[in-house]
Design a protein around this motif. Structure first.
Motif, PDB file in Angstrom:
ATOM      1  N   UNK A  16     -26.004  -3.261  -7.872  1.00 41.35           N
ATOM      2  CA  UNK A  16     -27.335  -3.815  -7.662  1.00 41.35           C
ATOM      3  C   UNK A  16     -28.290  -3.372  -8.749  1.00 41.35           C
ATOM      4  N   UNK A  17     -29.184  -4.275  -9.152  1.00 40.63           N
ATOM      5  CA  UNK A  17     -30.183  -3.982 -10.188  1.00 40.63           C
ATOM      6  C   UNK A  17     -31.538  -4.480  -9.714  1.00 40.63           C
ATOM      7  N   UNK A  18     -32.563  -3.651  -9.892  1.00 43.77           N
ATOM      8  CA  UNK A  18     -33.932  -3.983  -9.502  1.00 43.77           C
ATOM      9  C   UNK A  18     -34.871  -3.634 -10.646  1.00 43.77           C
ATOM     10  N   UNK A  19     -35.786  -4.547 -10.969  1.00 47.33           N
ATOM     11  CA  UNK A  19     -36.792  -4.285 -11.996  1.00 47.33           C
ATOM     12  C   UNK A  19     -38.125  -3.964 -11.330  1.00 47.33           C
ATOM     13  N   UNK A  20     -38.670  -2.795 -11.644  1.00 41.44           N
ATOM     14  CA  UNK A  20     -39.930  -2.355 -11.049  1.00 41.44           C
ATOM     15  C   UNK A  20     -41.092  -3.226 -11.519  1.00 41.44           C
ATOM     16  N   UNK A  21     -42.041  -3.467 -10.601  1.00 43.32           N
ATOM     17  CA  UNK A  21     -43.201  -4.286 -10.932  1.00 43.32           C
ATOM     18  C   UNK A  21     -44.464  -3.644 -10.355  1.00 43.32           C
ATOM     19  N   UNK A  22     -45.587  -4.372 -10.363  1.00 46.49           N
ATOM     20  CA  UNK A  22     -46.860  -3.823  -9.889  1.00 46.49           C
ATOM     21  C   UNK A  22     -46.815  -3.458  -8.410  1.00 46.49           C
ATOM     22  N   UNK A  23     -46.064  -4.209  -7.619  1.00 43.97           N
ATOM     23  CA  UNK A  23     -45.961  -3.890  -6.197  1.00 43.97           C
ATOM     24  C   UNK A  23     -45.332  -2.515  -5.986  1.00 43.97           C
ATOM     25  N   UNK A  24     -44.333  -2.206  -6.819  1.00 49.09           N
ATOM     26  CA  UNK A  24     -43.678  -0.901  -6.729  1.00 49.09           C
ATOM     27  C   UNK A  24     -44.665   0.203  -7.079  1.00 49.09           C
ATOM     28  N   UNK A  25     -45.497  -0.036  -8.086  1.00 48.90           N
ATOM     29  CA  UNK A  25     -46.477   0.983  -8.480  1.00 48.90           C
ATOM     30  C   UNK A  25     -47.474   1.239  -7.359  1.00 48.90           C
ATOM     31  N   UNK A  26     -47.894   0.179  -6.663  1.00 46.88           N
ATOM     32  CA  UNK A  26     -48.816   0.350  -5.537  1.00 46.88           C
ATOM     33  C   UNK A  26     -48.175   1.175  -4.431  1.00 46.88           C
ATOM     34  N   UNK A  27     -46.919   0.892  -4.143  1.00 50.22           N
ATOM     35  CA  UNK A  27     -46.207   1.652  -3.113  1.00 50.22           C
ATOM     36  C   UNK A  27     -46.019   3.105  -3.546  1.00 50.22           C
ATOM     37  N   UNK A  28     -45.742   3.317  -4.824  1.00 47.85           N
ATOM     38  CA  UNK A  28     -45.539   4.673  -5.338  1.00 47.85           C
ATOM     39  C   UNK A  28     -46.836   5.476  -5.285  1.00 47.85           C
ATOM     40  N   UNK A  29     -47.955   4.826  -5.598  1.00 53.24           N
ATOM     41  CA  UNK A  29     -49.252   5.502  -5.554  1.00 53.24           C
ATOM     42  C   UNK A  29     -49.595   5.966  -4.142  1.00 53.24           C
ATOM     43  N   UNK A  30     -49.066   5.280  -3.148  1.00 52.94           N
ATOM     44  CA  UNK A  30     -49.351   5.636  -1.758  1.00 52.94           C
ATOM     45  C   UNK A  30     -48.538   6.848  -1.290  1.00 52.94           C
TER      46      UNK A  30
END
Length: 205
Positions: A16-30
């Motif tokens: 499996x491969x996933x490319x991080x995007x802005x949604x991931x950054x928002x979740x990470x900031x939380x």
């Protein structure tokens, strides 16, 4: 972009491969902290943590990732083998129920040309192609990382212990590796592919 793919590959493995995007950054900031004592609590590491768990949930729902003191991942309450790799915005996971596995992904950058003497033997340096040298170096590096992941700390000397045989660079293909330890040699098959601006290599022991 999110999920790039989940697919069956060699040896009945699941990749499996996933490319991080802005949604991931928002979740990470939380995230206040990552529930893992061996990790650094940086935003980059938090993004990798979130992405890895999202991808893992799609590949093997309910599985929980933990880490040995060496940093090698394993699944709690499961015999399924796991290997994980991150590079820039890409996260990849390889799973196999029956075999030891290793996967590595690397973002393509000219910087690798300055580092080649650190991980290639003199023999491997001589066999580098004149064309596609930068891409070839990424395949070499990913291959040796994948081999190291199945071999462990004893194979930490990439120049001495891990050898990659000559190959022609393409968007995907098979290459052969040799793992050397003391007087023992083991031949290992590896598979590689180019995914956007990244090279990915995996192997099954």
């Amino acid at each position: 972009m999110g999920l790039v793919y989940i697919k069956q590959v060699e040896g009945n493995s699941l990749l499996g491969v996933w490319e991080m995007d802005d949604n991931i950054e928002s979740m990470a900031n939380a995230l206040v902290t990552i529930p893992n004592q061996f990790t650094v609590q940086s935003l980059k590491r938090k993004k990798e943590y979130v992405t890895t768990r999202l991808l893992m949930d799609l590949m093997y729902s309910g599985a929980e990732i933990n880490y040995h003191e060496s940093g090698k991942p394993y699944l709690l309450n499961s015999d399924t083998n796991i290997s994980i790799s991150h590079s820039k915005n890409l996260v990849c996971i390889l799973l196999n129920k029956n075999y030891n596995i290793g996967v590595d992904v690397q973002y393509i950058s000219n910087r690798i040309n300055r580092l080649k003497e650190k991980f290639l033997s003199d023999e491997e340096l001589l066999q580098l192609p004149e064309n596609d040298k930068t891409e070839a170096l990424h395949v070499y590096w990913c291959a040796k990382e994948a081999l190291y992941k199945i071999g462990g700390q004893e194979y930490a000397d990439f120049k001495k212990c891990l050898h990659v045989h000559p190959f022609i660079v393409s968007n995907q293909g098979k290459i052969k590796g040799t793992m050397r330890l003391n007087d023992q040699q083991t031949e290992v098959q590896l598979w590689y592919e180019k995914t956007g601006d990244y090279f990915l290599v995996y192997t099954i022991d």
